[in-house]
Design an enzyme around this catalytic site. Structure first.
Site, PDB file in Angstrom:
ATOM      1  N   GLU A 384    -127.021  18.200 -40.176  1.00  0.00           N
ATOM      2  CA  GLU A 384    -128.083  19.194 -39.988  1.00  0.00           C
ATOM      3  C   GLU A 384    -127.573  20.570 -40.392  1.00  0.00           C
ATOM      4  O   GLU A 384    -126.364  20.814 -40.465  1.00  0.00           O
ATOM      5  CB  GLU A 384    -128.592  19.220 -38.542  1.00  0.00           C
ATOM      6  CG  GLU A 384    -127.550  19.033 -37.454  1.00  0.00           C
ATOM      7  CD  GLU A 384    -126.506  20.129 -37.376  1.00  0.00           C
ATOM      8  OE1 GLU A 384    -126.879  21.306 -37.507  1.00  0.00           O
ATOM      9  OE2 GLU A 384    -125.323  19.821 -37.189  1.00  0.00           O
ATOM     10  N   GLU A 527    -123.230  19.804 -40.031  1.00  0.00           N
ATOM     11  CA  GLU A 527    -123.290  19.377 -41.440  1.00  0.00           C
ATOM     12  C   GLU A 527    -122.951  17.903 -41.634  1.00  0.00           C
ATOM     13  O   GLU A 527    -122.855  17.436 -42.758  1.00  0.00           O
ATOM     14  CB  GLU A 527    -122.330  20.179 -42.327  1.00  0.00           C
ATOM     15  CG  GLU A 527    -122.465  21.664 -42.271  1.00  0.00           C
ATOM     16  CD  GLU A 527    -121.423  22.369 -43.134  1.00  0.00           C
ATOM     17  OE1 GLU A 527    -120.633  21.673 -43.818  1.00  0.00           O
ATOM     18  OE2 GLU A 527    -121.391  23.612 -43.127  1.00  0.00           O
TER      19      GLU A 527
END
Length: 560
Positions: A384, A527
């Site tokens: 994300e 991430e």
């Protein structure tokens, strides 16, 4: 039409009778043609010398393309051989001539791509007719058109649409089970038919389709028989019982997911990085400006982020999904535009999004899971990007675990004491304002969630319905997993905790989920980085189950 058509091996040397080949070509030639131009031509190649030349071109192009792929995907692609070019008795090159029909053939105004489109319809007719005749057809998809045009002596203005290998074959195998490494089943028809407007799914004569309900209906517990086989095999492997610790639990989980023992190795793997912005950013919960979200999306696509470096190391593929970035992102290779809305609202003054928007974001995650698995991936990793999203994650975790905001709100990107105190207060005020009910997880996501959190929830649910492992990343993935479990309790059976984040809320989430993190390095980046570091561990668990000999097979004496 439902039977397998693409054939790569098993061609026999039996010649194709002329009358059979003519029937196949007649079927292709009756294809509908936009503009009545009939732009196709069929070049039949039987010469062994020519086929050998094409084979060599295909091998070089395959090797060149393979070098550009992530390592695991490259291994998968390298298995596609070009031997059908020389094994099949007949090769057919299907070309499109865009100049046929004059300057303005009917139906082609403003649509220059209609000539190859019409020719593709002819290829489809040829394929179906060949299958009806008992012939196998294989398409060679990694040929350089310019080199092939020169090798075959084709006019330069022709466009090569398909290079087909045609011949009688040994009995065609049925499509393999997805758990055994074959492509996943096609998207259901109900997912791809839209009524009146895009996004309103409905089959003719039926009520609007509920993608979430259909996904939930496919979620099942781990297969008990495969689990039993896994634990029995663990006892017989050439190692002391329990010596592999948590890897034994993961390998059994993978067996239960795939319904097979030993399980397939979960590779290739794809990281789905969902990006979204947050209205709560206005409350000063982070010193980072909101435009960093979009800038980091560009960084992912350019290959410059930490997750890119880790993905290259472990051979995974990164996919970036814009589910709610505030600004408009330019189209770029690798970006999947799925924006539900341009960022959420400030959750301290009202709901972050509507219930319908939360559902749409969940559907984005479900569809992303199916698309990535259908593309050949055997593991999904959560990722994300969204400035201020740890504030949202803390609110979600507080709701689903019952913990106090101060217990689950961390320092995110490294904020000072004053900002941290403000962040805790923001979470507390949001929960007091909304009084979200954990028994209504979609309502919770709508009230205090983020678009990327809702999409991650959908990714987990989609992975559970497809029975592929989902490796969680940090605190945002943990929050999403809590929401997914609240929607479908069995969904947690596909989840593997990649790591334990430095965020306090993450451990609270993992404890509530009953998951043990594989890596503990005080990471707090997001991430998908923690999930990527854990991926080789998960793959090792499967390889141990597949490749380690048993005591009886290895001739090793067991302990008394």
């Amino acid at each position: 039409m439902r039977e397998r058509r693409d054939v790569r091996t098993g061609f026999r040397a039996d010649p194709i009778p002329h009358e059979v080949l003519i029937r196949v070509l007649e079927a292709a030639h009756t294809a509908p043609s936009i503009g009545l131009a009939q732009p196709w031509d069929f070049v039949i190649i039987r010469s062994e010398e020519t086929r050998r030349t094409v084979h060599d071109i295909a091998v070089r192009q395959r090797e060149s393309y393979t070098a550009s792929l992530p390592r695991a995907r490259a291994r998968q692609f390298a298995e596609l051989n070009a031997e059908a070019v020389v094994d099949a008795p007949v090769n057919i090159v299907v070309t499109a001539d865009p100049t046929r029909g004059g300057q303005r053939p009917a139906g082609q105004v403003g649509r220059p791509g209609l000539a190859p489109y019409s020719t593709a319809l002819a290829v489809e007719n040829l394929w179906l007719a060949a299958r009806a005749e008992g012939l196998g057809v294989g398409l060679v998809g990694f040929l350089d058109d310019r080199e092939l045009t020169q090798a075959l002596g084709l006019p330069d203005h022709l466009e090569i649409i398909a290079y087909l290998c045609v011949g009688y074959v040994d009995p065609l195998p049925a499509e393999q089970d997805p758990a055994q490494g074959a492509p996943a089943q096609r998207r259901p028809l109900s997912w791809v038919v839209h009524e009146e407007s895009y996004g309103r799914r409905a089959l003719p004569g039926a009520e609007p389709h509920d993608l979430l309900s259909e996904t939930l209906a496919e979620i099942r517990p781990l297969d008990a028989h495969a689990l039993g086989e896994a634990w029995e095999r663990q006892k017989r492997m050439t190692k002391p019982a329990g010596a592999l610790g948590a890897l034994e639990v993961i390998s059994a989980q993978l067996c239960g997911l795939s319904r097979s023992c030993p399980p397939p190795v979960p590779e290739p793997a794809a990281v789905a990085i969902f990006a979204g912005d947050h209205g709560v950013h206005a409350q000063g919960v982070t010193p980072w400006p909101q435009e960093v979200t979009g800038q980091m999306v560009a960084n992912f696509l350019a290959g410059g982020a930490v997750s890119n470096a880790f993905a290259t190391q472990v051979g995974a593929e990164i996919c970036v999904i814009d589910v709610g970035v505030r600004g408009e992102l330019p189209a770029r290779p690798g970006l999947m535009p799925r924006k539900v809305r341009a960022g959420t609202a400030d959750l301290t003054t009202g709901p972050a999004m509507s219930r319908e928007e939360a559902l749409r974001a969940i559907e984005v995650g479900i569809e992303t899971a199916r698309d990535l698995v259908a593309a050949g991936n055997r593991a999904l990793l959560c990722g994300e990007m969204g400035i201020a999203n740890t504030t949202v994650a803390a609110a979600l975790i507080a709701v689903f675990t019952g913990a106090q905001p101060a217990e689950v709100t961390g320092r995110g990107t490294g904020i000072d004491d004053e900002t941290h105190a403000r962040k805790v207060d923001v979470v507390r005020r949001a929960l007091q304002h909304h009084q979200p009910d954990p028994a209504d997880p979609i309502g919770v996501l709508a009230a205090v969630g983020g678009l990327e959190h809702a999409a991650l929830t959908g990714l987990i649910l989609g992975g559970a319905s497809l029975r592929v492992p989902v490796i969680l990343d940090g605190v945002s993935a943990g929050a999403a997993a809590l929401a997914a479990r609240a929607i479908a309790p069995e969904a947690v059976s596909v989840c593997i905790a990649g790591h334990r984040s430095a965020e306090p809320g993450h451990m609270a989430a993992l404890t509530a989920l009953g998951l043990r993190p594989l890596v503990d390095l005080d990471l707090r980046l997001g991430e998908g980085t923690g999930a990527l570091l854990a991926l080789p561990v998960v793959q090792s668990a499967a390889r141990a189950m597949r490749e380690v000999a048993t005591f009886d097979a290895a001739g090793v004496t067991e302990k008394n």
